[in-house]
Scaffold this motif. Structure first.
Motif, PDB file in Angstrom:
ATOM      1  N   UNK A 272       0.847  -1.193   0.000  1.00  0.00           N
ATOM      2  CA  UNK A 272       0.000   0.000   0.000  1.00  0.00           C
ATOM      3  C   UNK A 272       0.882   1.242   0.000  1.00  0.00           C
ATOM      4  N   UNK A 273       0.389   2.302  -0.598  1.00  0.00           N
ATOM      5  CA  UNK A 273       1.197   3.508  -0.766  1.00  0.00           C
ATOM      6  C   UNK A 273       1.448   4.247   0.539  1.00  0.00           C
ATOM      7  N   UNK A 274       0.596   4.033   1.544  1.00  0.00           N
ATOM      8  CA  UNK A 274       0.718   4.808   2.781  1.00  0.00           C
ATOM      9  C   UNK A 274       1.536   4.105   3.860  1.00  0.00           C
ATOM     10  N   UNK A 275       2.186   2.999   3.528  1.00  0.00           N
ATOM     11  CA  UNK A 275       2.871   2.211   4.558  1.00  0.00           C
ATOM     12  C   UNK A 275       4.082   2.927   5.152  1.00  0.00           C
ATOM     13  N   UNK A 276       4.694   3.842   4.398  1.00  0.00           N
ATOM     14  CA  UNK A 276       5.835   4.591   4.908  1.00  0.00           C
ATOM     15  C   UNK A 276       7.172   3.932   4.694  1.00  0.00           C
ATOM     16  N   UNK A 277       7.202   2.678   4.204  1.00  0.00           N
ATOM     17  CA  UNK A 277       8.477   1.994   4.007  1.00  0.00           C
ATOM     18  C   UNK A 277       8.926   2.012   2.541  1.00  0.00           C
ATOM     19  N   UNK A 278       8.202   2.742   1.706  1.00  0.00           N
ATOM     20  CA  UNK A 278       8.622   3.004   0.331  1.00  0.00           C
ATOM     21  C   UNK A 278       7.960   4.305  -0.101  1.00  0.00           C
ATOM     22  N   UNK A 279       8.276   4.791  -1.284  1.00  0.00           N
ATOM     23  CA  UNK A 279       7.842   6.138  -1.684  1.00  0.00           C
ATOM     24  C   UNK A 279       6.327   6.266  -1.829  1.00  0.00           C
ATOM     25  N   UNK A 280       5.679   5.230  -2.383  1.00  0.00           N
ATOM     26  CA  UNK A 280       4.242   5.314  -2.621  1.00  0.00           C
ATOM     27  C   UNK A 280       3.883   6.067  -3.892  1.00  0.00           C
ATOM     28  N   UNK A 281       4.855   6.317  -4.786  1.00  0.00           N
ATOM     29  CA  UNK A 281       4.536   7.019  -6.039  1.00  0.00           C
ATOM     30  C   UNK A 281       4.244   6.042  -7.172  1.00  0.00           C
ATOM     31  N   UNK A 282       3.782   6.566  -8.304  1.00  0.00           N
ATOM     32  CA  UNK A 282       3.335   5.721  -9.409  1.00  0.00           C
ATOM     33  C   UNK A 282       4.477   4.935 -10.053  1.00  0.00           C
ATOM     34  N   UNK A 283       5.620   5.582 -10.216  1.00  0.00           N
ATOM     35  CA  UNK A 283       6.719   4.898 -10.901  1.00  0.00           C
ATOM     36  C   UNK A 283       7.169   3.669 -10.115  1.00  0.00           C
ATOM     37  N   UNK A 284       7.386   3.842  -8.840  1.00  0.00           N
ATOM     38  CA  UNK A 284       7.821   2.705  -8.027  1.00  0.00           C
ATOM     39  C   UNK A 284       6.727   1.652  -7.900  1.00  0.00           C
ATOM     40  N   UNK A 285       5.468   2.089  -7.807  1.00  0.00           N
ATOM     41  CA  UNK A 285       4.366   1.129  -7.693  1.00  0.00           C
ATOM     42  C   UNK A 285       4.248   0.277  -8.948  1.00  0.00           C
ATOM     43  N   UNK A 286       4.390   0.897 -10.115  1.00  0.00           N
ATOM     44  CA  UNK A 286       4.251   0.138 -11.359  1.00  0.00           C
ATOM     45  C   UNK A 286       5.178  -1.068 -11.363  1.00  0.00           C
ATOM     46  N   UNK A 287       6.450  -0.859 -11.061  1.00  0.00           N
ATOM     47  CA  UNK A 287       7.407  -1.961 -11.127  1.00  0.00           C
ATOM     48  C   UNK A 287       7.220  -2.945  -9.980  1.00  0.00           C
ATOM     49  N   UNK A 288       6.891  -2.460  -8.803  1.00  0.00           N
ATOM     50  CA  UNK A 288       6.665  -3.370  -7.681  1.00  0.00           C
ATOM     51  C   UNK A 288       5.436  -4.250  -7.934  1.00  0.00           C
ATOM     52  N   UNK A 289       4.346  -3.637  -8.373  1.00  0.00           N
ATOM     53  CA  UNK A 289       3.117  -4.396  -8.608  1.00  0.00           C
ATOM     54  C   UNK A 289       3.305  -5.381  -9.757  1.00  0.00           C
ATOM     55  N   UNK A 290       3.928  -4.935 -10.852  1.00  0.00           N
ATOM     56  CA  UNK A 290       4.111  -5.840 -11.985  1.00  0.00           C
ATOM     57  C   UNK A 290       4.991  -7.026 -11.610  1.00  0.00           C
ATOM     58  N   UNK A 291       6.084  -6.775 -10.910  1.00  0.00           N
ATOM     59  CA  UNK A 291       6.989  -7.874 -10.561  1.00  0.00           C
ATOM     60  C   UNK A 291       6.333  -8.885  -9.639  1.00  0.00           C
ATOM     61  N   UNK A 292       5.361  -8.453  -8.860  1.00  0.00           N
ATOM     62  CA  UNK A 292       4.606  -9.387  -8.026  1.00  0.00           C
ATOM     63  C   UNK A 292       3.573 -10.143  -8.865  1.00  0.00           C
ATOM     64  N   UNK A 293       2.810  -9.411  -9.687  1.00  0.00           N
ATOM     65  CA  UNK A 293       1.706 -10.015 -10.416  1.00  0.00           C
ATOM     66  C   UNK A 293       2.175 -10.917 -11.555  1.00  0.00           C
TER      67      UNK A 293
END
Length: 515
Positions: A272-293
């Motif tokens: 989740x973007x609000x966890x505080x342990x990563x940036x929570x922005x779109x660029x980082x989310x795209x790669x994190x979510x894709x690599x998981x999915x």
């Protein structure tokens, strides 16, 4: 309705020229009104104008004057004595700015039909172009704007009206300066990662020699303000900012990835973007979510030289789906972007509806992105389809892998678009991955043995790439039902190819030489 009533209604509506009966009924896009008036000559009821606004602001629909729909979901033709006068009255009002805010109806949208000796008036209301929405009535923007939901017409909230007004603009939502943002709100590490990827994909590009500020301006992430200083744009803040700062500009901003594969837990993995342990922005989310999915996708065990080929059209379809979700999201809406991995498929959902009819968006090259600046920034680093909506790539890539056809669902109030990428067909059976030319398993014994060995190879390849994993993750990754995955894992354990560790509920599997 019962089968008999449904068949009778469908035949009757066919007489009205409404061959799209099932489509209209299923989407609640058909409205019948007796419209008799005191003398039966016909009148346009006030509620018809509310329905016209609702259809125009949603997905279009049909209003039938001179018919009524009893509670048993059938319909009766009651007729109108003077249909031509009703049509004249309709156009006199529809072309008046005092009644309808936009002139989007055409002559062909209104017609007269005679059924069993009775006349009715049929008004086909098209979905209005986003540039003229919201379509409202009686000169009342906030009180006269309606949308259509599964329960009928509803008066739009203040936020819904503002959302349509933003979408009506000819400029991209995300190209403006973020009023609350400062340059220090941009995460330097994310910017550096983006630029490294840009440089690796664009040899000798003129922007490669720019300093950081000039580079960010070139890609549309920052722009000069009235004070002459550089400020982040909305796109720049979303792409490179941190969650705590992004929410200053977009209070409802949320990114959420969940793996809901486990049988005994709500989720096995969450980001989740609000966890505080990563940036929570779109660029980082795209790669994190894709690599998981992407671990959920079946990968054909193919070798080119000494390298495994594990990037398929299905992987590209998933990347396109996530990119579409992020660049078409209405970041002012509630509920945020949600990506879910389930045993029966993947799902990506974003706030906001399609800005064009879905059937148009399905055509190659058709695109009307809500966030053009974001789309451009992603495209510069080879993420997403800049030339079109990318929906044809999603559909084609999923079909290539032999998966069932993806589906889109659009909801209104609040607006939301959900894309489902299924692994299972309607009977709950997973497709078998053989090769791109033939995704059907040959039923002969010899072919069955080869298919089993390929699936075992795929399990071993998955464990090589991802390390120890649970049964559910392995099953989804190689496209197997849980029971079949258990059988193959047991065989691999007995063959001493892999090792099982832990109790049954939390058991994981690893290769013999993996720690």
């Amino acid at each position: 309705m019962g089968n008999g009533d449904g068949e009778a209604a469908e035949k009757g509506l066919s007489k009205l020229g409404l061959s799209e009966f099932a489509q209209f009924k299923e989407g609640n896009r058909l409205e019948m009104k007796a419209a008799q008036g005191r003398d039966g000559n016909g009148v346009i009821p006030r509620s018809a104008w509310e329905t016209l606004s609702a259809f125009a602001n949603t997905s279009g629909g049909v209003i039938v004057l001179g018919a009524e729909e009893p509670e048993d979901d059938t319909f009766n033709i009651v007729g109108i004595k003077k249909p031509d006068k009703v049509i004249d009255d309709f156009w006199n009002a529809a072309l008046s700015d005092d009644k309808v805010s936009a002139r989007f109806m055409q002559d062909s949208n209104v017609s007269k039909k005679t059924v069993d000796g009775k006349d009715v008036v049929i008004i086909r209301v098209p979905r209005a172009d986003r540039h003229v929405r919201p379509v409202y009535i009686n000169g009342d923007l906030f009180g006269g704007t309606f949308r259509r939901t599964h329960t009928g017409d509803h008066r739009c909230s203040h936020d819904e009206v503002l959302s349509m007004l933003r979408d009506s603009s000819t400029s991209s939502q995300d190209g403006e300066i973020a009023k609350s943002a400062k340059m220090e709100y941009l995460n330097r590490d994310t910017v550096a990662k983006y630029r490294r990827r840009f440089d690796s994909l664009n040899d000798n590009h003129v922007w490669s020699d720019f300093d950081e500020l000039k580079f960010l301006e070139a890609i549309g992430a920052v722009a000069p303000g009235d004070d002459g200083k550089m400020h982040p744009t909305c796109a720049g803040l979303l792409m490179f900012g941190e969650h705590r700062y992004i929410t200053h500009e977009f209070p409802h901003y949320l990114l959420d990835y969940r793996q809901e594969v486990g049988e005994n837990e709500r989720w096995e993995d969450r980001l989740v973007s609000f966890s505080g342990d990563w940036t929570g922005n779109l660029y980082d989310f795209y790669f994190r979510a894709y690599n998981k999915m992407k671990a959920a996708l079946k990968t054909p065990f193919q070798i080119e030289g000494i390298d495994r080929i594990d990037d398929t059209p299905a992987h590209r379809a998933l990347r396109e789906a996530i990119a579409n979700c992020l660049t078409n999201a209405n970041w002012y809406e509630r509920r945020g972007v949600v990506c879910v991995w389930r045993e029966d498929g993947l799902e990506v959902a974003n706030p906001g509806d399609f800005r064009m009819p879905i059937e148009e968006a399905m055509k190659p090259g058709k695109s009307d992105p809500r966030n053009e600046a974001l789309l451009g920034m992603f495209a510069l680093v080879d993420v997403g389809e800049r030339a079109g909506s990318g929906m044809d790539k999603v559909m084609g890539g999923w079909a290539w892998a032999g998966y069932p056809e993806p589906t889109y669902k659009v909801e209104f109030g609040p607006d939301r678009t959900t894309l489902t990428l299924p692994f299972l067909n309607s009977s709950g059976v997973s497709s078998d991955f053989e090769n791109p030319e033939d995704n059907r398993t040959n039923k002969s014994d010899e072919s069955g043995k080869r298919a089993t060995e390929r699936r075992k190879d795929a399990i071993i390849a998955y464990l090589e790439d991802h390390g120890p994993a649970g049964r559910a993750a392995i099953a989804s990754a190689v496209g197997l039902q849980a029971s079949r995955a258990s059988e193959l894992l047991a065989e691999l354990v007995s063959e001493k190819a892999i090792i099982a560790e832990g109790a049954t509920r939390n058991r994981t599997f690893r290769l013999v030489d993996q720690l």
